[in-house]
Design a protein around this motif. Structure first.
Motif, mmCIF file in Angstrom:
data_model
loop_
_atom_site.group_PDB
_atom_site.id
_atom_site.type_symbol
_atom_site.label_atom_id
_atom_site.label_comp_id
_atom_site.label_asym_id
_atom_site.label_seq_id
_atom_site.Cartn_x
_atom_site.Cartn_y
_atom_site.Cartn_z
ATOM 1 N N ILE A 137 16.614 -2.396 -2.079
ATOM 2 C CA ILE A 137 15.761 -1.353 -1.512
ATOM 3 C C ILE A 137 16.607 -0.562 -0.503
ATOM 4 N N PRO A 138 16.111 0.583 -0.038
ATOM 5 C CA PRO A 138 16.902 1.363 0.913
ATOM 6 C C PRO A 138 17.312 0.535 2.136
ATOM 7 N N GLY A 139 18.528 0.776 2.601
ATOM 8 C CA GLY A 139 19.066 0.034 3.737
ATOM 9 C C GLY A 139 18.183 0.108 4.970
ATOM 10 N N GLY A 140 17.907 -1.044 5.566
ATOM 11 C CA GLY A 140 17.106 -1.134 6.777
ATOM 12 C C GLY A 140 15.614 -1.295 6.548
ATOM 13 N N ARG A 141 15.130 -1.094 5.311
ATOM 14 C CA ARG A 141 13.685 -1.160 5.048
ATOM 15 C C ARG A 141 13.117 -2.556 5.288
ATOM 16 N N SER A 142 13.863 -3.595 4.972
ATOM 17 C CA SER A 142 13.308 -4.943 5.163
ATOM 18 C C SER A 142 13.040 -5.195 6.651
ATOM 19 N N ASP A 143 13.933 -4.759 7.532
ATOM 20 C CA ASP A 143 13.689 -4.891 8.975
ATOM 21 C C ASP A 143 12.517 -4.013 9.412
ATOM 22 N N GLU A 144 12.485 -2.762 8.933
ATOM 23 C CA GLU A 144 11.395 -1.841 9.305
ATOM 24 C C GLU A 144 10.027 -2.396 8.927
ATOM 25 N N LEU A 145 9.957 -3.053 7.765
ATOM 26 C CA LEU A 145 8.678 -3.560 7.254
ATOM 27 C C LEU A 145 8.378 -4.995 7.677
ATOM 28 N N GLY A 146 9.320 -5.655 8.314
ATOM 29 C CA GLY A 146 9.114 -7.037 8.724
ATOM 30 C C GLY A 146 9.229 -8.030 7.583
ATOM 31 N N ILE A 147 10.017 -7.702 6.568
ATOM 32 C CA ILE A 147 10.222 -8.600 5.430
ATOM 33 C C ILE A 147 11.318 -9.597 5.807
ATOM 34 N N ALA A 148 11.074 -10.887 5.527
ATOM 35 C CA ALA A 148 12.007 -11.930 5.932
ATOM 36 C C ALA A 148 12.143 -12.998 4.851
ATOM 37 N N ALA A 149 13.187 -13.804 4.969
ATOM 38 C CA ALA A 149 13.357 -14.959 4.087
ATOM 39 C C ALA A 149 12.106 -15.821 4.195
ATOM 40 N N GLY A 150 11.665 -16.346 3.050
ATOM 41 C CA GLY A 150 10.444 -17.148 3.000
ATOM 42 C C GLY A 150 9.233 -16.344 2.557
ATOM 43 N N ASP A 151 9.296 -15.005 2.667
ATOM 44 C CA ASP A 151 8.217 -14.161 2.153
ATOM 45 C C ASP A 151 8.214 -14.257 0.632
ATOM 46 N N THR A 152 7.139 -13.774 0.013
ATOM 47 C CA THR A 152 7.031 -13.884 -1.447
ATOM 48 C C THR A 152 6.942 -12.505 -2.094
ATOM 49 N N VAL A 153 7.360 -12.483 -3.357
ATOM 50 C CA VAL A 153 7.403 -11.247 -4.133
ATOM 51 C C VAL A 153 6.554 -11.431 -5.380
ATOM 52 N N GLU A 154 5.712 -10.430 -5.656
ATOM 53 C CA GLU A 154 4.887 -10.429 -6.869
ATOM 54 C C GLU A 154 5.370 -9.334 -7.811
ATOM 55 N N HIS A 155 5.559 -9.709 -9.058
ATOM 56 C CA HIS A 155 5.978 -8.777 -10.110
ATOM 57 C C HIS A 155 5.751 -9.499 -11.434
ATOM 58 N N PRO A 156 5.433 -8.781 -12.518
ATOM 59 C CA PRO A 156 5.211 -9.447 -13.812
ATOM 60 C C PRO A 156 6.373 -10.335 -14.259
ATOM 61 N N ARG A 157 7.592 -9.947 -14.007
ATOM 62 C CA ARG A 157 8.743 -10.770 -14.396
ATOM 63 C C ARG A 157 8.785 -12.070 -13.616
ATOM 64 N N ILE A 158 8.453 -11.982 -12.334
ATOM 65 C CA ILE A 158 8.510 -13.173 -11.485
ATOM 66 C C ILE A 158 7.384 -14.128 -11.861
ATOM 67 N N THR A 159 6.220 -13.606 -12.135
ATOM 68 C CA THR A 159 5.105 -14.444 -12.582
ATOM 69 C C THR A 159 5.470 -15.149 -13.882
ATOM 70 N N ALA A 160 6.116 -14.433 -14.788
ATOM 71 C CA ALA A 160 6.520 -15.020 -16.067
ATOM 72 C C ALA A 160 7.579 -16.097 -15.878
ATOM 73 N N ALA A 161 8.434 -15.948 -14.861
ATOM 74 C CA ALA A 161 9.504 -16.917 -14.620
ATOM 75 C C ALA A 161 8.969 -18.230 -14.052
ATOM 76 N N GLN A 162 7.813 -18.171 -13.405
ATOM 77 C CA GLN A 162 7.246 -19.376 -12.778
ATOM 78 C C GLN A 162 6.806 -20.300 -13.863
#
Length: 162
Positions: A137-162
């Protein structure tokens, strides 16, 4: 030209067979294959953050990545799918924009984040363990949005991988 029913039947019977086969294949696809693969959501303590992503899942498309792009919208990104969990590393060769790299396990958990990777830097940027996905994602966005290690991501590919 002869347009008898026999010659017409010879042409249309194979077409009907192809159409029937195509329908059978589409019906048997898993639901995730029909889902919108352009929408990804990161769930963090600060809330849910949606991104419009391009999915790259072949050696060729993963190698190209975001190289040569001149801009990336704040809510856009690229999801790299490696098809299985493994240690991965990235570099910024021929990449013109700073990027955050979110290294994601098969279950959707963010393992680690590299913030503001420098354009054109050939230094290796590794995952801190096996991952199946990487979200850029654009540089710095994870800090701006408060995204950190341990957070979770939802996407059809990730659901299929589980």
């Amino acid at each position: 030209m002869n347009s008898s029913p026999i010659s017409t039947r010879r042409v249309y019977q194979p077409l009907r067979a192809v159409a029937a086969l195509a329908s059978a294949v589409l019906i048997s696809l898993p639901l995730a294959a029909c889902s919108d693969e352009t929408r990804l959501v990161v769930q963090s303590e600060s809330g849910d953050h949606a991104f419009t992503v391009e999915v790259v899942d072949t050696p060729e498309t993963r190698a190209q990545g975001l190289m040569y792009r001149q801009e990336l919208a704040d809510d856009a990104g690229m999801l790299f799918d490696f098809q299985e969990e493994r240690p991965v590393s990235f570099w910024m060769r021929n990449t013109f924009i700073p990027l955050d790299m979110l290294f994601i396990e098969a279950d959707g958990t963010i393992l680690n984040i590299h913030v503001n990777a420098r354009p054109h830097d050939t230094t290796s940027i590794p995952s801190e363990g096996p991952v199946q996905f990487v979200l850029e994602i654009p540089g710095g966005r994870s800090d701006e949005l408060g995204i950190a290690a341990g957070d979770t991501v939802e996407h059809p590919r990730i659901t299929a991988a589980q």
